[in-house]
Motif scaffolding. Structure first.
Motif, PDB file in Angstrom:
ATOM      1  N   SER A  11       0.863  -1.351   0.055  1.00 38.91           N
ATOM      2  CA  SER A  11       0.129   0.071   0.149  1.00 38.91           C
ATOM      3  C   SER A  11       0.726   1.200   0.178  1.00 38.91           C
ATOM      4  N   LYS A  12       2.121   1.335   0.652  1.00 37.96           N
ATOM      5  CA  LYS A  12       2.821   2.330   0.538  1.00 37.96           C
ATOM      6  C   LYS A  12       3.476   2.846  -0.572  1.00 37.96           C
ATOM      7  N   ASP A  13       3.433   1.868  -1.778  1.00 40.24           N
ATOM      8  CA  ASP A  13       3.864   2.177  -3.103  1.00 40.24           C
ATOM      9  C   ASP A  13       2.686   3.002  -3.774  1.00 40.24           C
ATOM     10  N   ASP A  15       0.547   4.614  -2.180  1.00 39.14           N
ATOM     11  CA  ASP A  15       0.582   6.041  -1.287  1.00 39.14           C
ATOM     12  C   ASP A  15       1.190   7.084  -1.801  1.00 39.14           C
ATOM     13  N   THR A  32      10.879   4.610  -2.794  1.00 33.93           N
ATOM     14  CA  THR A  32       9.955   3.534  -2.261  1.00 33.93           C
ATOM     15  C   THR A  32       9.781   2.722  -3.590  1.00 33.93           C
TER      16      THR A  32
END
Length: 210
Positions: A11-13, A15, A32
């Motif tokens: 999910s960080k990618d 975001d 990232t």
């Protein structure tokens, strides 16, 4: 050459694409996402070179020309020229904030789109049979919007083929879209296998462009 194996997206990618401002988003993208795209590029390169029967070079998007607007997508491309890919038919894996894409593309900088348009005009019925109905087609590589092949009417193929031959800014993209919440994206090995399978399915389009 880095021997690290791709571990998957999280999910960080995705975001990263919600971060405001060019510099903050680019900083996050570089830290990232870019290492993951580099890893995918290097892992897929030998397979793709064998599949295409020619050397294929890895090109990770740098977004170097941007001065104001932060990128809304990013990607890694493979093409037969070491210096660049935009003038050539090529393959890409990339992501928007909503999904990952695995595609074959001929963008507007490429003169090969004319030959591809002629081939599509003649062979679009065969193309429909060769390419899976769940794959999508787009005439704008910068847009996340696209058309699912199974929903296209005959006129779409003829209009697209005509446009590729006569409109300078025309382009064509075809491939697979994987939504950001699909568990496949978190499984690096399965994702790499899906990329390889998809590129094999897209190979007839690559061949048509030459």
């Amino acid at each position: 050459m880095n021997n690290v194996e791709f571990k998957g997206f999280d999910s960080k990618d995705f975001d990263v694409f919600t971060i405001d401002g060019l510099e903050p988003r680019m900083d996050a993208l570089i830290q990232t996402i870019r290492p993951k795209l580099t890893t995918i590029g290097e892992q897929i390169q030998p397979y793709l070179a064998t599949l295409c029967g020619e050397e294929m070079y890895v090109h990770v998007a740098k977004h170097a020309r941007r001065t104001v607007n932060p990128p809304k997508d990013t990607w890694v491309a493979w093409a037969s020229n070491k210096r660049g890919y935009k003038a050539l038919p090529h393959f890409e894996v990339g992501m928007f904030g909503s999904h990952v894409f695995i595609v074959f593309a001929i963008i507007y900088e490429s003169p090969r789109k004319v030959d591809f348009g002629k081939a599509l005009q003649t062979n679009w019925r065969k193309v429909k049979q060769m390419i899976p109905d769940e794959f999508y087609w787009s005439t704008d590589h910068m847009s996340p919007q696209a058309n699912i092949q199974g929903e296209l009417d005959d006129q779409y193929w003829l209009d697209t083929a005509e446009r590729l031959q006569h409109v300078k800014k025309s382009e064509i993209v075809c491939g697979l879209r994987i939504e950001k919440d699909d568990p496949l994206l978190q499984d690096g090995k399965a994702f790499i296998e899906k990329v390889e399978q998809t590129f094999e399915q897209l190979l007839p389009l690559y061949r048509m462009a030459f």
